[in-house]
Design a protein around this motif. Sequence first.
Motif, PDB file in Angstrom:
ATOM      1  N   GLY A 169      40.444  35.958  44.282  1.00 54.90           N
ATOM      2  CA  GLY A 169      41.449  35.794  43.234  1.00 54.90           C
ATOM      3  C   GLY A 169      42.223  37.073  42.972  1.00 54.90           C
ATOM      4  O   GLY A 169      42.721  37.719  43.888  1.00 54.90           O
ATOM      5  N   SER A 170      42.285  37.464  41.704  1.00 55.98           N
ATOM      6  CA  SER A 170      43.051  38.661  41.323  1.00 55.98           C
ATOM      7  C   SER A 170      42.170  39.899  41.187  1.00 55.98           C
ATOM      8  O   SER A 170      42.610  40.930  40.685  1.00 55.98           O
ATOM      9  N   ILE A 171      40.927  39.790  41.643  1.00 53.14           N
ATOM     10  CA  ILE A 171      39.989  40.915  41.531  1.00 53.14           C
ATOM     11  C   ILE A 171      40.387  42.027  42.501  1.00 53.14           C
ATOM     12  O   ILE A 171      40.591  41.774  43.685  1.00 53.14           O
ATOM     13  N   ARG A 172      40.517  43.240  41.994  1.00 50.41           N
ATOM     14  CA  ARG A 172      40.794  44.436  42.797  1.00 50.41           C
ATOM     15  C   ARG A 172      41.785  44.144  43.924  1.00 50.41           C
ATOM     16  O   ARG A 172      41.485  44.266  45.111  1.00 50.41           O
ATOM     17  N   GLU A 173      42.987  43.772  43.541  1.00 45.97           N
ATOM     18  CA  GLU A 173      44.014  43.427  44.537  1.00 45.97           C
ATOM     19  C   GLU A 173      44.385  44.619  45.411  1.00 45.97           C
ATOM     20  O   GLU A 173      44.861  44.455  46.537  1.00 45.97           O
ATOM     21  N   ASP A 174      44.145  45.836  44.895  1.00 49.43           N
ATOM     22  CA  ASP A 174      44.399  47.019  45.725  1.00 49.43           C
ATOM     23  C   ASP A 174      43.453  47.055  46.921  1.00 49.43           C
ATOM     24  O   ASP A 174      43.875  47.289  48.060  1.00 49.43           O
ATOM     25  N   ILE A 175      42.171  46.764  46.670  1.00 48.50           N
ATOM     26  CA  ILE A 175      41.190  46.752  47.761  1.00 48.50           C
ATOM     27  C   ILE A 175      41.485  45.609  48.729  1.00 48.50           C
ATOM     28  O   ILE A 175      41.411  45.780  49.954  1.00 48.50           O
TER      29      ILE A 175
ATOM     30  N   SER B  79      50.763  37.413  57.998  1.00 51.05           N
ATOM     31  CA  SER B  79      49.835  37.015  56.942  1.00 51.05           C
ATOM     32  C   SER B  79      49.700  38.112  55.889  1.00 51.05           C
ATOM     33  O   SER B  79      49.697  37.839  54.685  1.00 51.05           O
ATOM     34  N   CYS B  80      49.605  39.357  56.359  1.00 47.63           N
ATOM     35  CA  CYS B  80      49.482  40.495  55.452  1.00 47.63           C
ATOM     36  C   CYS B  80      50.740  40.629  54.595  1.00 47.63           C
ATOM     37  O   CYS B  80      50.662  40.855  53.387  1.00 47.63           O
ATOM     38  N   ARG B  81      51.897  40.457  55.207  1.00 48.47           N
ATOM     39  CA  ARG B  81      53.160  40.567  54.470  1.00 48.47           C
ATOM     40  C   ARG B  81      53.239  39.492  53.368  1.00 48.47           C
ATOM     41  O   ARG B  81      53.664  39.773  52.250  1.00 48.47           O
ATOM     42  N   ARG B  82      52.809  38.265  53.708  1.00 52.26           N
ATOM     43  CA  ARG B  82      52.826  37.180  52.716  1.00 52.26           C
ATOM     44  C   ARG B  82      51.885  37.499  51.554  1.00 52.26           C
ATOM     45  O   ARG B  82      52.203  37.257  50.390  1.00 52.26           O
ATOM     46  N   PHE B  83      50.709  38.035  51.900  1.00 53.78           N
ATOM     47  CA  PHE B  83      49.726  38.360  50.850  1.00 53.78           C
ATOM     48  C   PHE B  83      50.279  39.415  49.904  1.00 53.78           C
ATOM     49  O   PHE B  83      50.198  39.263  48.679  1.00 53.78           O
ATOM     50  N   LEU B  84      50.838  40.492  50.460  1.00 55.18           N
ATOM     51  CA  LEU B  84      51.365  41.572  49.625  1.00 55.18           C
ATOM     52  C   LEU B  84      52.514  41.085  48.748  1.00 55.18           C
ATOM     53  O   LEU B  84      52.646  41.488  47.584  1.00 55.18           O
ATOM     54  N   LYS B  85      53.338  40.207  49.295  1.00 52.31           N
ATOM     55  CA  LYS B  85      54.458  39.670  48.524  1.00 52.31           C
ATOM     56  C   LYS B  85      53.964  38.760  47.412  1.00 52.31           C
ATOM     57  O   LYS B  85      54.433  38.814  46.268  1.00 52.31           O
ATOM     58  N   LYS B  86      52.983  37.908  47.733  1.00 57.77           N
ATOM     59  CA  LYS B  86      52.433  36.973  46.749  1.00 57.77           C
ATOM     60  C   LYS B  86      51.763  37.719  45.603  1.00 57.77           C
ATOM     61  O   LYS B  86      51.914  37.362  44.432  1.00 57.77           O
ATOM     62  N   LYS B  87      51.020  38.748  45.950  1.00 51.74           N
ATOM     63  CA  LYS B  87      50.293  39.518  44.931  1.00 51.74           C
ATOM     64  C   LYS B  87      51.168  40.592  44.289  1.00 51.74           C
ATOM     65  O   LYS B  87      50.729  41.265  43.351  1.00 51.74           O
ATOM     66  N   ASN B  88      52.358  40.763  44.844  1.00 49.28           N
ATOM     67  CA  ASN B  88      53.256  41.813  44.358  1.00 49.28           C
ATOM     68  C   ASN B  88      52.545  43.163  44.369  1.00 49.28           C
ATOM     69  O   ASN B  88      52.637  43.964  43.438  1.00 49.28           O
ATOM     70  N   ALA B  89      51.766  43.369  45.445  1.00 50.55           N
ATOM     71  CA  ALA B  89      50.934  44.563  45.549  1.00 50.55           C
ATOM     72  C   ALA B  89      51.728  45.726  46.115  1.00 50.55           C
ATOM     73  O   ALA B  89      52.337  45.616  47.175  1.00 50.55           O
ATOM     74  N   ALA B  90      51.720  46.823  45.387  1.00 49.27           N
ATOM     75  CA  ALA B  90      52.411  48.036  45.848  1.00 49.27           C
ATOM     76  C   ALA B  90      51.377  49.008  46.390  1.00 49.27           C
ATOM     77  O   ALA B  90      50.593  49.578  45.631  1.00 49.27           O
ATOM     78  N   ILE B  91      51.335  49.158  47.705  1.00 46.82           N
ATOM     79  CA  ILE B  91      50.412  50.106  48.311  1.00 46.82           C
ATOM     80  C   ILE B  91      51.228  51.171  49.032  1.00 46.82           C
ATOM     81  O   ILE B  91      52.353  50.922  49.463  1.00 46.82           O
ATOM     82  N   GLY B  92      50.631  52.350  49.161  1.00 42.17           N
ATOM     83  CA  GLY B  92      51.338  53.464  49.762  1.00 42.17           C
ATOM     84  C   GLY B  92      51.879  53.150  51.144  1.00 42.17           C
ATOM     85  O   GLY B  92      51.117  52.746  52.023  1.00 42.17           O
ATOM     86  N   ALA B  93      53.179  53.312  51.342  1.00 47.29           N
ATOM     87  CA  ALA B  93      53.838  53.104  52.647  1.00 47.29           C
ATOM     88  C   ALA B  93      53.555  51.713  53.210  1.00 47.29           C
ATOM     89  O   ALA B  93      53.498  51.527  54.425  1.00 47.29           O
TER      90      ALA B  93
END
Length: 475
Positions: free
Chosen positions: A375-381, A408-422
């Motif tokens: 789910g939304s647990i530790r989305e950075d990890i 798949s990774c791109r979709r996940f980051l977009k869905k979670k709106n996750a901002a990770i370095g570079a």
Amino acid sequence: MVKKGNLFLLIKSLSKSEKRYLRIYAGISGRDANYLQLFDAIEAQEEYDEAEIRKKFKEKKFLSQLHVTKIYLTELILKALKNYHSDASVHSKLLDLLKDIELLFDKELYDLCYYKIQKAEALASKYEKLSLLTEVFFWKRKLALAVTGGRKDIQALLVKEKEAIEQMKVLNTYWQHTISIGNLVNDDNFINELAQTKSNVYALQSQVLHYHILYARHFIKGDIKKAEKHISALIKLLEKEPDRIREDPHSFVTAIGNKIGLLLSGKKWDEIGALIYKIREVPSKYKLKNESRFTVRLWLRTFNVELEMYRDSRQLEKGIALMDEIQQFIEKRRKAIPADYILLFYYQFANIFFLKKDYTKSLRWLNEIINSNFGSIREDIQSYARILNLIVHFELNNIIVLRYAVDSCRRFLKKKNAAIGAGEKLLNLFAKLSHAYPDEYRAIFKKAFADICPPDSRQTQDYIDIKGWLEEKIK
């Protein structure tokens, strides 16, 4: 109003001994069996399903007012828990003593009332329960007026009460500084105020915050040596008060954890083992009352720190050996372990196997993360796990899989709106690699290194050592 699911969560939080006590308490209280029937039905569910509850009790009269029954059951559980844990903490004991004092005063049993007041005052003073201490002084003053009416006694009480209130003000000031430390680091007025306040500090709670603020200030400013000095002073201060550690072990464990963090950043591996042991012996050494629940989280915390140490010091074989112990620990206590720790351990396992270049085993633990619903647990990890997944597939030469994994990774980051370095640059790197020939890899890596790791960049190695991996690929 009791929201759907709250009662379910409350019931699921109960230990076996708490459930057993609830049944005894309900029997003693002469409660209607409807409550326990509803309790048993909800306890048996894996997820709360009110439709199933209504179907099960469709012949029962209480179903027409199920929400009322749920409210009463919630209150019954809370009353039983209060009774069961009445001596679990000094705060609980003091609240019970204050109830006794009020009852005895109303019945004009002044001698017994005075005895309870003396007991409460000693307890509140020893453990610096300042707000409750003022309540004790209120009843002591009221008793003095009822019995003797002596002004001298009351005047002395008012002096003591004023001291407690002043200490609450100091403590409140320290909490304000603690919460706002990030904005006050370079504030000269704040530093002068802190120095002046120290002379008025005698409550242990304020002393603890004083050292913590100094540690945090120097840590933020990058003066690790001074930060370590103040956190070490805090640990020594707390070790002189074993009763306070027994009452509140979290402050002590947090202080040691902060020192371990400094030692990890300074690569002082030899000093960390003793501190991990110091944390793990807290439940037995200080004879904690809620030992089992606290111990589980304590061991999880130290397991994670120990894995970090083996990872950063490249003692990978020790890290792999520790994984077996952690997995056995998790297997025995799975229901008691929060999902964020499970996720963190899986990522640590994958990272250590990656550093050991055992990519197949690294991929196994990454799949545990990717294929599970955290789910939304530790989305950075979760995000970095998917980046590491791309690296591992490249190392295994799973180029076709890599193409799909990038999307798949791109979709996940977009869905979670996750901002990770570079993040976007890394995705572009693997997109290029998945469509390039091997003799083009080196040039791609060199360009990516220049984009992702410029000379002034800083990276959090806790997640992935991207810089080290790119340097290796270039060589």
